[in-house]
Write a protein that holds these residues in place. Sequence first.
Motif, PDB file in Angstrom:
ATOM      1  N   VAL A  20       8.041  -5.740  -1.186  1.00  0.00           N
ATOM      2  CA  VAL A  20       6.876  -6.068  -1.617  1.00  0.00           C
ATOM      3  C   VAL A  20       6.494  -7.593  -0.784  1.00  0.00           C
ATOM      4  CG1 VAL A  20       5.485  -6.817  -3.357  1.00  0.00           C
ATOM      5  CG2 VAL A  20       6.980  -5.117  -3.965  1.00  0.00           C
ATOM      6  N   ASN A  21       5.327  -7.603   0.043  1.00  0.00           N
ATOM      7  CA  ASN A  21       5.039  -8.882   0.568  1.00  0.00           C
ATOM      8  C   ASN A  21       3.537  -9.185   0.212  1.00  0.00           C
ATOM      9  OD1 ASN A  21       6.879  -9.231   2.219  1.00  0.00           O
ATOM     10  ND2 ASN A  21       6.023  -8.004   4.031  1.00  0.00           N
ATOM     11  N   TRP A  22       3.166 -10.363   0.442  1.00  0.00           N
ATOM     12  CA  TRP A  22       1.772 -10.706  -0.210  1.00  0.00           C
ATOM     13  C   TRP A  22       0.852 -11.363   0.977  1.00  0.00           C
ATOM     14  CZ3 TRP A  22       6.058 -11.031  -2.851  1.00  0.00           C
ATOM     15  CH2 TRP A  22       6.296 -10.553  -4.093  1.00  0.00           C
ATOM     16  N   VAL A  23      -0.500 -11.253   0.708  1.00  0.00           N
ATOM     17  CA  VAL A  23      -1.376 -11.765   1.621  1.00  0.00           C
ATOM     18  C   VAL A  23      -1.454 -13.050   0.973  1.00  0.00           C
ATOM     19  CG1 VAL A  23      -3.933 -12.155   2.299  1.00  0.00           C
ATOM     20  CG2 VAL A  23      -2.579 -10.009   2.449  1.00  0.00           C
ATOM     21  N   TRP A  24      -1.377 -14.569   1.708  1.00  0.00           N
ATOM     22  CA  TRP A  24      -1.334 -15.688   1.087  1.00  0.00           C
ATOM     23  C   TRP A  24      -2.536 -16.385   1.290  1.00  0.00           C
ATOM     24  CZ3 TRP A  24       2.237 -16.482  -1.979  1.00  0.00           C
ATOM     25  CH2 TRP A  24       3.623 -15.989  -1.854  1.00  0.00           C
ATOM     26  N   GLU A  25      -3.075 -17.253   0.455  1.00  0.00           N
ATOM     27  CA  GLU A  25      -4.287 -18.118   0.574  1.00  0.00           C
ATOM     28  C   GLU A  25      -4.001 -18.991   2.050  1.00  0.00           C
ATOM     29  OE1 GLU A  25      -4.429 -20.462  -2.759  1.00  0.00           O
ATOM     30  OE2 GLU A  25      -6.381 -21.471  -2.015  1.00  0.00           O
ATOM     31  N   PRO A  26      -5.117 -19.181   2.669  1.00  0.00           N
ATOM     32  CA  PRO A  26      -6.555 -18.820   2.426  1.00  0.00           C
ATOM     33  C   PRO A  26      -6.882 -17.196   2.860  1.00  0.00           C
ATOM     34  CG  PRO A  26      -6.338 -20.120   4.515  1.00  0.00           C
ATOM     35  CD  PRO A  26      -5.070 -19.871   4.148  1.00  0.00           C
ATOM     36  N   GLY A  27      -6.158 -16.715   3.305  1.00  0.00           N
ATOM     37  CA  GLY A  27      -6.253 -15.196   3.884  1.00  0.00           C
ATOM     38  C   GLY A  27      -6.924 -14.519   2.720  1.00  0.00           C
ATOM     39  N   THR A  28      -7.830 -13.436   3.157  1.00  0.00           N
ATOM     40  CA  THR A  28      -8.324 -12.447   2.355  1.00  0.00           C
ATOM     41  C   THR A  28      -8.081 -10.987   2.787  1.00  0.00           C
ATOM     42  OG1 THR A  28     -10.671 -12.594   2.920  1.00  0.00           O
ATOM     43  CG2 THR A  28      -9.923 -14.213   1.065  1.00  0.00           C
ATOM     44  N   LEU A  29      -8.013 -10.205   1.868  1.00  0.00           N
ATOM     45  CA  LEU A  29      -7.966  -8.808   2.441  1.00  0.00           C
ATOM     46  C   LEU A  29      -8.241  -8.116   1.296  1.00  0.00           C
ATOM     47  CD1 LEU A  29      -6.548  -6.865   4.731  1.00  0.00           C
ATOM     48  CD2 LEU A  29      -4.625  -6.545   3.285  1.00  0.00           C
ATOM     49  N   ASP A  30      -9.207  -6.934   1.689  1.00  0.00           N
ATOM     50  CA  ASP A  30      -9.300  -5.919   0.492  1.00  0.00           C
ATOM     51  C   ASP A  30      -8.752  -4.529   1.206  1.00  0.00           C
ATOM     52  OD1 ASP A  30     -10.557  -7.276  -1.306  1.00  0.00           O
ATOM     53  OD2 ASP A  30     -12.292  -5.886  -1.560  1.00  0.00           O
ATOM     54  N   GLY A  31      -7.752  -3.882   0.291  1.00  0.00           N
ATOM     55  CA  GLY A  31      -7.178  -2.399   0.850  1.00  0.00           C
ATOM     56  C   GLY A  31      -8.258  -1.493   1.664  1.00  0.00           C
ATOM     57  N   GLY A  32      -9.515  -1.519   1.002  1.00  0.00           N
ATOM     58  CA  GLY A  32     -10.287  -0.640   1.627  1.00  0.00           C
ATOM     59  C   GLY A  32     -10.554  -0.954   2.978  1.00  0.00           C
ATOM     60  N   ASP A  33     -10.415  -1.956   3.646  1.00  0.00           N
ATOM     61  CA  ASP A  33     -10.534  -2.447   4.992  1.00  0.00           C
ATOM     62  C   ASP A  33      -9.388  -2.104   5.776  1.00  0.00           C
ATOM     63  OD1 ASP A  33     -12.929  -3.852   5.148  1.00  0.00           O
ATOM     64  OD2 ASP A  33     -12.191  -5.511   4.023  1.00  0.00           O
ATOM     65  N   VAL A  34      -8.569  -1.165   5.263  1.00  0.00           N
ATOM     66  CA  VAL A  34      -7.170  -0.828   6.233  1.00  0.00           C
ATOM     67  C   VAL A  34      -6.935   0.695   6.065  1.00  0.00           C
ATOM     68  CG1 VAL A  34      -4.841  -1.164   6.244  1.00  0.00           C
ATOM     69  CG2 VAL A  34      -6.223  -2.883   5.217  1.00  0.00           C
ATOM     70  N   LEU A  35      -7.350   1.262   7.567  1.00  0.00           N
ATOM     71  CA  LEU A  35      -7.229   2.658   7.825  1.00  0.00           C
ATOM     72  C   LEU A  35      -5.949   2.911   8.699  1.00  0.00           C
ATOM     73  CD1 LEU A  35      -8.500   5.319   8.060  1.00  0.00           C
ATOM     74  CD2 LEU A  35      -9.749   4.557  10.068  1.00  0.00           C
ATOM     75  N   LYS A  36      -5.114   3.475   8.266  1.00  0.00           N
ATOM     76  CA  LYS A  36      -4.022   3.820   9.100  1.00  0.00           C
ATOM     77  C   LYS A  36      -4.200   5.224   9.838  1.00  0.00           C
ATOM     78  CE  LYS A  36      -1.484   3.319   5.519  1.00  0.00           C
ATOM     79  NZ  LYS A  36      -0.391   3.590   4.558  1.00  0.00           N
ATOM     80  N   ILE A  37      -4.072   5.329  11.075  1.00  0.00           N
ATOM     81  CA  ILE A  37      -4.085   6.561  11.819  1.00  0.00           C
ATOM     82  C   ILE A  37      -2.694   6.438  12.477  1.00  0.00           C
ATOM     83  CG2 ILE A  37      -5.277   8.169  13.103  1.00  0.00           C
ATOM     84  CD1 ILE A  37      -7.616   6.892  12.665  1.00  0.00           C
ATOM     85  N   GLY A  38      -1.658   7.313  11.927  1.00  0.00           N
ATOM     86  CA  GLY A  38      -0.339   7.214  12.801  1.00  0.00           C
ATOM     87  C   GLY A  38       0.225   5.882  12.510  1.00  0.00           C
TER      88      GLY A  38
END
Length: 258
Positions: free
Chosen positions: A105-123
Motif C-alpha cells: 500500500v502506497n499513498w498520494v501525499w498532500e498537496p497532491g490530489t488524485l481520484d481513481g476515476g482519472d486513471v485508465l490502464k491499458i496494458g
Amino acid sequence: MPSKKALVRRPASSLAEGLVTHVERGEVDVDLALRQWEAYTDALRAHGWETVEVDPADDCPDSVFVEDTVVMFRNVALIARSGAESRRAETLGVEEAVASLGCSVNWVWEPGTLDGGDVLKIGDTVYVGRGGRTDAAGVQQVRAAFEPLGARVVAVPVAKVLHLKSAVTALPDGTAVGYVPHMDAPSLFPRFLPVPEPSGAHVVCLGGDKLLMAASAPRTAELYADLGYEPVPVDIGEFEKLEGCVTCLSVRLRDLYA
Ligand SMILES: NC(=O)NCCC[C@H](N)C(=O)O
C-alpha cells in the motif's frame, strides 16, 4: 494465476447528497440505487468475480464510487487523495480492505490530489487525467509509484467531464473507446474507437469478450456486439444522476499474490 476479486462498497444512506459538478442535480431514489447496486454486484459475481465489500461509510455520500479511492498496478495499491475534500474520509475503509488482501500500500501525499476515476490502464500504459480532481502533483505521484514497476505514465488533459474515465475506457484488446465531444485530447490514444453515446464510453472488462456497461447506451452496445463482444447491460440510472458510471462502482484486483 490472475486473481478475480473486485472491491465494492454498499451505497451510503446519505447517497442522495453526493456531489454533482457537470450535471444538474436530480433526485436520487436511494432504495432503487441499492437494488441497482445489488444487480451490478450480481453481474460481477455471475461472471466469476468474487466481490469483496469495503465496510460501508454512511456519512460519506459518494463512498459507493469506490474506484476513486484507490488505484491498483500489479499488487500495489495507491490510495488516492481526492480533489474533492468531502471525499477524503472514504479512503480509511479502503486502506484496510486492500491491506487485508495482501496488497502493498502506497499513498498520494498532500498537496497532491488524485481520484481513481482519472486513471485508465491499458496494458502497462497508465493514462492519468489531469483535471478537476487530479492535479499535476497527483500525476507525478502516480509516476513515482508505478514507473519503477514498469508502468509508462501518460498525462491527459481533462476539462469537459469529471474524470478521464467519464469519457474514455478500453476494450479487452486495448482499443480505447471514447465519446469524443467529452474528450480534450483523443489523439493521445494510439488505437481509438469513437462511440455514439456518453455512457457507451464506460466498459468494465469482465473476462473473455464480455463487457459490463450501462443500459443507457444501447447504440454503443450494438456497436460492441457487432465487433464480436458480448455486452452485459446493467441499469445504474440512480448513480448516473451523480455522475457515476459502471467503472466507478468497483475496483478489480487482478494481480494479487495470494
Ligand atoms: N470514477 C467515477 O466516475 N466516479 C464518479 C464519482 C461521482 C461523485 N458524485 C463525485 O462527484 O465524486
